[in-house]
Design a protein around this motif. Structure first.
Motif, mmCIF file in Angstrom:
data_model
loop_
_atom_site.group_PDB
_atom_site.id
_atom_site.type_symbol
_atom_site.label_atom_id
_atom_site.label_comp_id
_atom_site.label_asym_id
_atom_site.label_seq_id
_atom_site.Cartn_x
_atom_site.Cartn_y
_atom_site.Cartn_z
ATOM 1 N N PHE A 146 0.719 -1.160 -0.087
ATOM 2 C CA PHE A 146 -0.089 -0.315 -0.088
ATOM 3 C C PHE A 146 1.163 1.110 0.057
ATOM 4 O O PHE A 146 1.888 1.346 0.877
ATOM 5 C CB PHE A 146 -0.873 -0.015 1.187
ATOM 6 C CG PHE A 146 -0.222 0.086 2.443
ATOM 7 C CD1 PHE A 146 0.193 1.519 3.334
ATOM 8 C CD2 PHE A 146 0.158 -1.017 3.646
ATOM 9 C CE1 PHE A 146 0.498 1.144 4.127
ATOM 10 C CE2 PHE A 146 0.566 -0.697 4.714
ATOM 11 C CZ PHE A 146 1.212 0.862 4.899
ATOM 12 N N ASP A 166 -4.326 -1.476 -0.063
ATOM 13 C CA ASP A 166 -5.082 -0.652 0.470
ATOM 14 C C ASP A 166 -6.624 -1.161 0.194
ATOM 15 O O ASP A 166 -6.323 -2.466 -0.275
ATOM 16 C CB ASP A 166 -5.089 0.447 -0.307
ATOM 17 C CG ASP A 166 -4.084 1.470 0.212
ATOM 18 O OD1 ASP A 166 -4.443 1.993 1.378
ATOM 19 O OD2 ASP A 166 -3.915 2.376 -0.639
ATOM 20 N N ALA A 206 -4.892 -4.374 6.311
ATOM 21 C CA ALA A 206 -4.597 -5.280 7.119
ATOM 22 C C ALA A 206 -5.430 -3.937 8.387
ATOM 23 O O ALA A 206 -6.559 -4.430 9.355
ATOM 24 C CB ALA A 206 -3.023 -4.984 7.993
HETATM 25 P P1 GDP Z 1 5.170 -2.877 11.458
HETATM 26 O O1 GDP Z 1 5.918 -2.772 12.531
HETATM 27 O O2 GDP Z 1 5.598 -4.430 10.986
HETATM 28 O O3 GDP Z 1 4.297 -4.523 13.212
HETATM 29 O O4 GDP Z 1 3.798 -2.313 11.061
HETATM 30 P P2 GDP Z 1 2.674 -2.048 11.977
HETATM 31 O O5 GDP Z 1 0.967 -2.709 12.476
HETATM 32 O O6 GDP Z 1 2.615 -1.124 13.391
HETATM 33 O O7 GDP Z 1 2.030 -0.159 11.416
HETATM 34 C C1 GDP Z 1 2.855 0.805 10.447
HETATM 35 C C2 GDP Z 1 1.622 1.727 9.794
HETATM 36 O O8 GDP Z 1 1.287 1.740 8.553
HETATM 37 C C3 GDP Z 1 0.237 2.209 11.197
HETATM 38 O O9 GDP Z 1 0.463 3.409 11.058
HETATM 39 C C4 GDP Z 1 -0.208 1.239 10.521
HETATM 40 O O10 GDP Z 1 -1.435 2.172 10.972
HETATM 41 C C5 GDP Z 1 -0.312 1.541 9.270
HETATM 42 N N1 GDP Z 1 -0.699 0.730 9.011
HETATM 43 C C6 GDP Z 1 -0.798 -0.980 8.792
HETATM 44 N N2 GDP Z 1 -1.725 -1.357 7.704
HETATM 45 C C7 GDP Z 1 -2.117 -0.650 6.589
HETATM 46 C C8 GDP Z 1 -2.682 -0.646 5.621
HETATM 47 O O11 GDP Z 1 -3.640 -1.490 5.198
HETATM 48 N N3 GDP Z 1 -3.067 0.667 4.855
HETATM 49 C C9 GDP Z 1 -2.393 1.909 5.624
HETATM 50 N N4 GDP Z 1 -2.635 3.114 4.587
HETATM 51 N N5 GDP Z 1 -1.955 2.181 6.553
HETATM 52 C C10 GDP Z 1 -2.027 1.052 7.319
#
Ligand code: GDP
Length: 362
Positions: free
Chosen positions: A106, A208, A237
């Protein structure tokens, strides 16, 4: 219980996915052997067959089977040499049975990307390189350790050194061990090394809301995965996180608005279950209808052992009704009358969906 480790670069959506997966609280009293660890989530495996069985058996309670997901944080480039939480990360992932690799597909200017741009294939390669390097260290050490015994004429040691060196040369090219052509004996000899790249792998492409179709990033991940014979599941997610907060009618309404039949997570869970080589059998009675998990190829006593070790030890026989028979003949009585109720012995290999009563000595 079998565990799936969630890996991926920072900021790809791992925690979002993990939190969505584990949002539904599992009543602990029904699953007394579950691990209690904040990074381990016990997740129920969705199975519509349970509803059909429960309609016939009218049990006091209905229990799905479970698998565990482990959030493995902290993998960055250099982890294999101890960058970030490198060593801890690698120790955690060695313990798991399969690897779920979350890949960012995304675009969102508000979410920083560790290397500055969204490039899923480069991301996959970064992670794969770290995992291959970690295995390379393991297998090189094992070869060194075994060399002495091989020199003094131990035949098994000699064979193992040859195997370890072959694996080392393969890893040196950056390719995963799961892509190697190995005999059953080879696999057995490698098992104690807990090689990470030998574990089955699954990709989850985090897209997305609009990114399920016409998404070149997703297409590239699919191509890459196909070349490795690995499955891909596309989910959003962030959306799954919202869905996981809802119950019953609200959830169904939200799904209908999105034009979906089920949460994407259900597909992730089933793909992981499949990847682990698992199958389900059922027990059905007035007290409880319950789904249980065994590896494909498990015998009846092994399946009995999943319920209780005493059941395996004292196994006498299994009374088995195929799922379809159980449902179409409306339960045990009907199946018996129709002659679709079988007595199976120690050698019986469990079949997907078997409804079973185990008979055993205590
Ligand atoms: P991690 O570091 O891999 O655990 O990632 P996180 O789950 O903490 O996500 C990192 C950022 O990406 C957060 O601000 C989430 O809200 C955002 N995020 C996660 N999934 C998506 C998605 O499907 N779309 C968008 N636009 N943002 C996402």
């Amino acid at each position: 219980a079998l565990q799936v480790g969630i890996v991926g670069l920072p900021n790809v959506g791992k925690s979002t996915l993990f939190n969505a997966l584990t949002a539904a609280e599992i009543p602990a009293e029904n699953y007394p052997f579950c691990t209690i660890d904040p990074n381990v989530g016990v997740v129920t495996v969705p199975d519509p067959r349970l509803t059909a069985l429960a309609e016939i058996a009218s049990p006091d309670k209905t229990l799905p089977t479970t698998i565990e997901f482990v959030d493995i944080a902290g993998l960055v480039a250099g982890a294999s040499t101890g960058e970030g939480l490198g060593n801890q990360f690698l120790a955690n992932i060695r313990e798991t049975d399969a690897v779920l690799h979350v890949v960012r597909c995304f675009d969102d200017d508000d979410v920083m990307h560790v290397s500055g741009k969204v490039d899923p294939i480069a991301d996959i390669e970064t992670i794969d390189t770290e995992l291959a390097l970690a295995d390379l260290t393991t297998v090189t050490r094992a070869a060194d350790r075994t060399a002495k015994a091989a020199k003094s004429g131990d035949k098994t040691a000699k064979r193992n050194v040859e195997l370890f060196e072959r694996v080392r040369d393969h890893l040196d090219t950056g390719a995963p061990v799961r892509a190697m052509d190995l005999s059953d004996d080879d696999r057995l000899a490698l098992r104690e090394l807990h090689l990470i790249t030998a574990k089955p792998a699954l990709f989850v492409a985090n897209v997305d809301e609009e990114g399920f179709e016409n998404n070149p990033l997703l297409d590239r991940v699919s191509e890459h995965a196909a070349a490795q014979n690995a499955p891909v599941v596309a989910v959003c997610a962030a959306l799954e996180g919202e869905l996981a907060q809802l119950d019953g009618d609200d959830k169904n309404e939200f799904l209908a608005d999105l034009g979906l039949e089920e949460p994407g997570l259900d597909r992730v869970i089933r793909a992981a279950y499949e990847l682990l080589g698992l199958q389900t059998f059922f027990t059905a009675g007035p007290k409880e209808v319950r789904a249980w998990t065994v590896r494909r190829g498990a015998t009846a006593p092994q399946a009995a052992g999943v319920i209780h070790t005493d059941f395996e030890r004292g196994f006498i026989r299994a009374e088995v009704i195929g799922y379809d028979d159980y449902v179409s003949l409306k339960g045990e009585k009907g199946a018996k009358e129709a002659g679709r109720h079988r007595l199976e012995g120690k050698e019986y290999l469990m079949t997907e969906g078997d409804v079973v009563h185990f008979r055993f000595n205590v």
